[in-house]
Design a protein around this motif. Structure first.
Motif, mmCIF file in Angstrom:
data_model
loop_
_atom_site.group_PDB
_atom_site.id
_atom_site.type_symbol
_atom_site.label_atom_id
_atom_site.label_comp_id
_atom_site.label_asym_id
_atom_site.label_seq_id
_atom_site.Cartn_x
_atom_site.Cartn_y
_atom_site.Cartn_z
ATOM 1 N N ILE A 5 0.838 -1.203 0.000
ATOM 2 C CA ILE A 5 0.000 0.000 0.000
ATOM 3 C C ILE A 5 0.876 1.257 0.000
ATOM 4 N N ALA A 6 1.957 1.233 0.771
ATOM 5 C CA ALA A 6 2.880 2.374 0.783
ATOM 6 C C ALA A 6 3.486 2.586 -0.597
ATOM 7 N N TYR A 7 3.845 1.508 -1.264
ATOM 8 C CA TYR A 7 4.417 1.595 -2.609
ATOM 9 C C TYR A 7 3.388 2.177 -3.582
ATOM 10 N N ALA A 8 2.153 1.683 -3.480
ATOM 11 C CA ALA A 8 1.100 2.180 -4.378
ATOM 12 C C ALA A 8 0.908 3.681 -4.215
ATOM 13 N N LYS A 9 0.860 4.149 -2.990
ATOM 14 C CA LYS A 9 0.667 5.580 -2.749
ATOM 15 C C LYS A 9 1.848 6.398 -3.250
ATOM 16 N N ASN A 10 3.056 5.933 -2.967
ATOM 17 C CA ASN A 10 4.248 6.692 -3.342
ATOM 18 C C ASN A 10 4.495 6.700 -4.845
ATOM 19 N N SER A 11 3.939 5.708 -5.555
ATOM 20 C CA SER A 11 4.118 5.665 -7.009
ATOM 21 C C SER A 11 3.031 6.423 -7.752
ATOM 22 N N GLY A 12 2.080 6.993 -7.020
ATOM 23 C CA GLY A 12 1.023 7.780 -7.633
ATOM 24 C C GLY A 12 -0.200 6.992 -8.044
ATOM 25 N N LEU A 13 -0.238 5.713 -7.698
ATOM 26 C CA LEU A 13 -1.402 4.899 -8.012
ATOM 27 C C LEU A 13 -2.531 5.151 -7.025
ATOM 28 N N ASP A 14 -3.743 4.784 -7.431
ATOM 29 C CA ASP A 14 -4.882 4.801 -6.520
ATOM 30 C C ASP A 14 -4.892 3.456 -5.789
ATOM 31 N N PRO A 15 -4.580 3.419 -4.469
ATOM 32 C CA PRO A 15 -4.478 2.144 -3.744
ATOM 33 C C PRO A 15 -5.746 1.296 -3.809
ATOM 34 N N GLU A 16 -6.920 1.941 -3.823
ATOM 35 C CA GLU A 16 -8.157 1.165 -3.885
ATOM 36 C C GLU A 16 -8.278 0.432 -5.214
ATOM 37 N N THR A 17 -7.840 1.089 -6.294
ATOM 38 C CA THR A 17 -7.861 0.442 -7.599
ATOM 39 C C THR A 17 -6.822 -0.673 -7.659
ATOM 40 N N VAL A 18 -5.668 -0.448 -7.029
ATOM 41 C CA VAL A 18 -4.635 -1.468 -6.972
ATOM 42 C C VAL A 18 -5.167 -2.726 -6.280
ATOM 43 N N LEU A 19 -5.919 -2.527 -5.203
ATOM 44 C CA LEU A 19 -6.449 -3.672 -4.461
ATOM 45 C C LEU A 19 -7.410 -4.515 -5.301
ATOM 46 N N LYS A 20 -8.093 -3.888 -6.243
ATOM 47 C CA LYS A 20 -8.998 -4.651 -7.109
ATOM 48 C C LYS A 20 -8.237 -5.684 -7.929
ATOM 49 N N SER A 21 -6.984 -5.341 -8.262
ATOM 50 C CA SER A 21 -6.170 -6.275 -9.044
ATOM 51 C C SER A 21 -5.451 -7.279 -8.164
ATOM 52 N N ILE A 22 -4.704 -6.782 -7.174
ATOM 53 C CA ILE A 22 -3.857 -7.694 -6.404
ATOM 54 C C ILE A 22 -4.661 -8.524 -5.412
ATOM 55 N N GLY A 23 -5.851 -8.032 -5.045
ATOM 56 C CA GLY A 23 -6.685 -8.781 -4.111
ATOM 57 C C GLY A 23 -7.316 -10.012 -4.725
ATOM 58 N N ALA A 24 -7.264 -10.113 -6.045
ATOM 59 C CA ALA A 24 -7.845 -11.261 -6.730
ATOM 60 C C ALA A 24 -6.793 -12.113 -7.417
ATOM 61 N N GLY A 25 -5.519 -11.785 -7.187
ATOM 62 C CA GLY A 25 -4.440 -12.516 -7.824
ATOM 63 C C GLY A 25 -3.629 -13.321 -6.841
ATOM 64 N N GLY A 26 -2.368 -13.530 -7.190
ATOM 65 C CA GLY A 26 -1.494 -14.348 -6.359
ATOM 66 C C GLY A 26 -1.182 -13.733 -5.015
ATOM 67 N N ALA A 27 -1.416 -12.423 -4.842
ATOM 68 C CA ALA A 27 -1.145 -11.748 -3.570
ATOM 69 C C ALA A 27 -2.325 -11.811 -2.605
ATOM 70 N N ALA A 28 -3.430 -12.402 -3.062
ATOM 71 C CA ALA A 28 -4.625 -12.451 -2.215
ATOM 72 C C ALA A 28 -4.333 -13.158 -0.899
ATOM 73 N N SER A 29 -4.857 -12.592 0.186
ATOM 74 C CA SER A 29 -4.690 -13.189 1.506
ATOM 75 C C SER A 29 -5.724 -12.596 2.447
ATOM 76 N N TRP A 30 -5.905 -13.272 3.570
ATOM 77 C CA TRP A 30 -6.829 -12.749 4.593
ATOM 78 C C TRP A 30 -6.348 -11.403 5.104
ATOM 79 N N GLN A 31 -5.049 -11.275 5.328
ATOM 80 C CA GLN A 31 -4.498 -10.016 5.830
ATOM 81 C C GLN A 31 -4.770 -8.880 4.850
ATOM 82 N N LEU A 32 -4.589 -9.142 3.553
ATOM 83 C CA LEU A 32 -4.809 -8.107 2.538
ATOM 84 C C LEU A 32 -6.268 -7.705 2.481
#
Length: 292
Positions: free
Chosen positions: A194-221
């Motif tokens: 999340i820190a990387y997403a913010k610092n790179s100028g991405l929208d973290p909520e939009t990022v979560l739509k992608s990574i939350g359904a991929g190989g990075a998916a986890s209960w913690q995420l």
């Protein structure tokens, strides 16, 4: 099968997790006696029909099954082994279940002393946070005798969905250490992403739509990233309790000659938060270190 109207359950520890777990037992129809060092934290359960007991010993004398979920191993030792504790007051033939995350060696000690008093003891720490406790979907890791486990399964099923007998006394606690070791690396990854997403100028909520359904998916995420984005650092699981768990895991790993570098790093990061006075925040507050 346990008959709910004939079983008195004693419940000790009505904090963030315990309150919801005890509430689910009430919904299941059991007679519930409760005790907590701070009575105010038990008032909502009393309003729902639980009966307050003024001491551990008083509760132990009237309960057929006693469940505990307290803070630290020292609390477990006091509650179980003190002169006014559970094992000096429990009825012969009763059952005790410690759901605190505690030391495997202490779980074995409690089991042996309980056995000498004709009391059946299980260690059964949980995972799933405040949401799992509220929804009755906790993962419950159990150590102890199979017969006692099977007898108490209807009670476990009111609090959790993934309920596994891991082995003999202490096995539940060892399994919880595996759980906490896995979480340590995971929560660091969630916060860094999340820190990387913010610092790179991405929208973290939009990022979560992608990574939350991929190989990075986890209960913690899925559970903690949305809270982080809302600056919600209220505890589903206290930092101070996670550090306690990591300390136990590090001690156990060291006794095995096992190196756990990720766990060691995670604890060092959380130690910084504790030094800043943030021990009562939720574990997702680790994110604050990355954005300071």
């Amino acid at each position: 099968m346990l008959q709910t109207n004939n079983i008195n359950i004693g419940f000790i520890g009505t904090g963030v997790m315990g309150n919801s777990m005890a509430s689910n037992l009430l919904k299941g129809g059991y007679n519930l006696y409760i005790y907590n060092r701070t009575k105010e934290k038990a008032l909502s359960l009393i309003e729902k029909g639980a009966t307050w007991k003024a001491s551990v010993s008083e509760l132990s004398k009237v309960s057929d099954v006693i469940i505990t979920i307290v803070g630290y191993p020292s609390d477990v030792e006091e509650v179980y082994l003190g002169s006014n504790g559970i094992l000096n007051n429990a009825k012969p033939g009763s059952f005790v279940i410690d759901m605190t995350t505690s030391k495997p060696s202490l779980a074995k000690k409690i089991y042996e002393i309980a056995k000498s008093k004709n009391v059946f003891a299980l260690d059964a720490p949980v995972s799933g946070g405040d949401v799992g406790a509220s929804e009755g979907t906790l993962s419950i890791m159990v150590g102890g005798d199979k017969e006692a486990f099977e007898h108490l399964k209807p009670i476990f099923e009111l609090m959790g969905k993934n309920i596994v007998l891991q082995g003999t006394a202490g096995a539940g606690q060892h399994t919880k250490m595996c759980n906490q070791i896995a979480i340590a690396s995971n929560i660091m990854g969630v916060c860094e992403a999340i820190a990387y997403a913010k610092n790179s100028g991405l929208d973290p909520e939009t990022v979560l739509k992608s990574i939350g359904a991929g190989g990075a998916a986890s209960w913690q995420l899925s559970s903690y990233a949305p809270r982080i984005l809302k600056d919600d650092f209220k505890p589903g699981f206290y930092i101070k309790h996670f550090v306690k768990d990591m300390r136990i895991a590090l001690e156990e790993a060291d006794s095995m000659g096992l190196n756990t570098p990720a766990l060691s790093l995670c604890k060092k990061l959380y130690d910084k938060l504790i030094a800043e006075g943030k021990e009562d925040l939720g574990t997702q507050a680790l994110y604050q270190l990355y954005m300071d």
